[in-house]
Design a protein around this motif. Sequence first.
Motif, PDB file in Angstrom:
ATOM      1  N   SER A   1      48.734  48.161  -0.938  1.00 44.59           N
ATOM      2  CA  SER A   1      48.479  49.509  -0.450  1.00 44.59           C
ATOM      3  C   SER A   1      49.803  50.227  -0.226  1.00 44.59           C
ATOM      4  CB  SER A   1      47.686  49.497   0.858  1.00 44.59           C
ATOM      5  OG  SER A   1      46.399  48.933   0.665  1.00 44.59           O
ATOM      6  N   LEU A   2      49.818  51.508  -0.594  1.00 43.58           N
ATOM      7  CA  LEU A   2      50.942  52.391  -0.309  1.00 43.58           C
ATOM      8  C   LEU A   2      50.634  53.143   0.973  1.00 43.58           C
ATOM      9  CD1 LEU A   2      53.580  53.976  -1.185  1.00 43.58           C
ATOM     10  CD2 LEU A   2      52.013  55.584  -2.293  1.00 43.58           C
ATOM     11  N   MET A   3      51.572  53.133   1.931  1.00 43.06           N
ATOM     12  CA  MET A   3      51.312  53.713   3.240  1.00 43.06           C
ATOM     13  C   MET A   3      52.499  54.555   3.692  1.00 43.06           C
ATOM     14  SD  MET A   3      49.491  50.503   5.179  1.00 43.06           S
ATOM     15  CE  MET A   3      50.661  49.319   4.505  1.00 43.06           C
ATOM     16  N   PHE A   4      52.190  55.604   4.427  1.00 42.53           N
ATOM     17  CA  PHE A   4      53.185  56.410   5.116  1.00 42.53           C
ATOM     18  C   PHE A   4      52.576  56.860   6.435  1.00 42.53           C
ATOM     19  CE2 PHE A   4      50.742  59.205   2.404  1.00 42.53           C
ATOM     20  CZ  PHE A   4      50.466  60.299   3.188  1.00 42.53           C
ATOM     21  N   ARG A   5      53.431  57.346   7.334  1.00 46.28           N
ATOM     22  CA  ARG A   5      52.977  57.673   8.693  1.00 46.28           C
ATOM     23  C   ARG A   5      53.182  59.165   8.964  1.00 46.28           C
ATOM     24  NH1 ARG A   5      55.546  54.050  13.165  1.00 46.28           N
ATOM     25  NH2 ARG A   5      53.734  52.722  12.822  1.00 46.28           N
ATOM     26  N   VAL A   6      52.221  59.759   9.669  1.00 47.66           N
ATOM     27  CA  VAL A   6      52.299  61.165  10.083  1.00 47.66           C
ATOM     28  C   VAL A   6      52.122  61.219  11.591  1.00 47.66           C
ATOM     29  CG1 VAL A   6      51.497  62.095   7.886  1.00 47.66           C
ATOM     30  CG2 VAL A   6      49.836  61.502   9.660  1.00 47.66           C
ATOM     31  N   GLY A   7      52.730  62.228  12.219  1.00 48.69           N
ATOM     32  CA  GLY A   7      52.650  62.375  13.668  1.00 48.69           C
ATOM     33  C   GLY A   7      52.803  63.826  14.081  1.00 48.69           C
ATOM     34  N   ASP A   8      52.377  64.124  15.294  1.00 42.61           N
ATOM     35  CA  ASP A   8      52.459  65.473  15.864  1.00 42.61           C
ATOM     36  C   ASP A   8      53.132  65.363  17.228  1.00 42.61           C
ATOM     37  OD1 ASP A   8      52.228  68.105  16.484  1.00 42.61           O
ATOM     38  OD2 ASP A   8      50.039  68.127  16.652  1.00 42.61           O
ATOM     39  N   MET A   9      54.209  66.122  17.413  1.00 49.79           N
ATOM     40  CA  MET A   9      54.974  66.040  18.643  1.00 49.79           C
ATOM     41  C   MET A   9      54.376  66.871  19.772  1.00 49.79           C
ATOM     42  SD  MET A   9      58.800  66.324  16.962  1.00 49.79           S
ATOM     43  CE  MET A   9      59.552  66.486  18.566  1.00 49.79           C
ATOM     44  N   ARG A  10      53.537  67.828  19.470  1.00 48.58           N
ATOM     45  CA  ARG A  10      52.996  68.705  20.497  1.00 48.58           C
ATOM     46  C   ARG A  10      51.728  68.131  21.118  1.00 48.58           C
ATOM     47  NH1 ARG A  10      55.204  73.654  21.019  1.00 48.58           N
ATOM     48  NH2 ARG A  10      56.569  74.409  19.358  1.00 48.58           N
ATOM     49  N   LYS A  11      51.458  68.618  22.335  1.00 45.43           N
ATOM     50  CA  LYS A  11      50.217  68.229  22.998  1.00 45.43           C
ATOM     51  C   LYS A  11      49.022  69.009  22.454  1.00 45.43           C
ATOM     52  CE  LYS A  11      52.319  66.790  27.371  1.00 45.43           C
ATOM     53  NZ  LYS A  11      52.340  66.981  28.848  1.00 45.43           N
ATOM     54  N   SER A  12      49.256  70.239  21.994  1.00 47.85           N
ATOM     55  CA  SER A  12      48.173  70.995  21.367  1.00 47.85           C
ATOM     56  C   SER A  12      47.928  70.411  19.980  1.00 47.85           C
ATOM     57  CB  SER A  12      48.551  72.478  21.260  1.00 47.85           C
ATOM     58  OG  SER A  12      49.746  72.636  20.522  1.00 47.85           O
TER      59      SER A  12
END
Length: 458
Positions: A273-284
């Motif tokens: 499997s090819l994988m990458f990570r995503v994220g959001d720094m804000r609380k909204s």
Amino acid sequence: MRFNFTSHTAAVTTTAAPAASTASGYNKEKSAQPLKRPPTIEEDPDSLDSVISNPHSYPITIVPNRPASFYGISTNGKAFQRQPSCRSRNFRPGSMRRVRRRAVFKNGDCNVVQKHLQRRRVRFLQDMYTTMVDWQWRWTLLAFALSFILSWLFFALIWWLIMYTHGDLEELHLPHNQEDSGWAPCVSAIDGFTSCFLFSIETQHTIGYGVRTTSPECPEAIFMMCFQSIFGVMSSAFMAGIVFAKMTRAKQRAQTLLFSKHAVICQRDGCLSLMFRVGDMRKSHIIGAGVRAQLIRTRSTKEGEVMTQHFTELQIGTDESGSDLFFIWPMVIEHRIDESSPLYNMNATDMLQDKFEIVVILEGTVESTGQSTQARSSYINTEILWGHRFDPVVLYNKDLQAYEIDYARFNETTQVDTPLCSARELNEIYKIQEGFRTPETTFTMRQLSSNNHSDQAS
């Protein structure tokens, strides 16, 4: 160690001769001389004077034909200064960093330059609002300031012409002589272009200091006052809308959406499997977040056409929820490399040698503003780590009684055992190990098994 004696100076340099040749030279010199008492070494054996005073303490090679500057010492005994070189010390043949072609940079900007648009520039003026929103901030602020200053000057000139044609600027009709002459001006307290400029600002922004007022003597002055008031409201609304649109556009919200620095390839449930990570720094949060990935590579058709920028959609998802995310913490996006994947025939070596780019796109609606946003990034072949797995970043904190996200480990990976073969070769190995059987073979085995049971029963 080599020494050079010239007149009364000595130069030393380190040679790269092998130890064997030095030892052989020393043995020949020792055999040629009679056996003597070992030389006395001074307290500081590393000093040059001690070596010169004890020439038998170390083999010395005299090279009288080379200049002293060859060994780093000038003829006057001072240290030789090397000429500055324009060549970098870090340069090594073949060490030049190769610039990889990519369509999307890591920050999301597209690596696209347009040319031959001189004849189509007028199309940008037809959509002036979007053109000004796309401007850089320095040009937007410059246009914002010039829109007011130029309009003030333009209407000040018109007011001056009205005053001039009516005769309000004559010496007998100036404000300090109006009581004596009984002159009724178009605008009171106007004595030159400066006062016209101030009256233009007061009229356009409805300041109204109470000194300069329009009289019913000039209909053109009344019309111009109404027109400038309407123009001032429209221009202020237009420029304020541009500034507001630039401050709230989706590109700014995308700055707090993160993509991992590298993508990884490892095994999940026995499949690569090819994988990458995503994220959001804000609380909204991002409402209705969705992720897409596309592969850009060169492809040749059956007719011989070479498509240098061929896009292929990759089927991606997170866990078992598909590409739609409940985006409350960083998530690992997975692309299963199966028969339908364009990476199915690529092994670890092909991954390094092939030229391709995987563009990843995160889209959704900003919870606080209700506007749509899009964040982009890409991974080229050298940014994909084979045999790595992302470290967990979401842990439950018992003291806070909440899930804690450690963004310091957002890009951290751990090396794991992963086959270096392609997914197709790995599936073939699994089929061999598990004794893969076709439906016909399975039916035959079942028939033979039933016959054996019937024979045993009889």
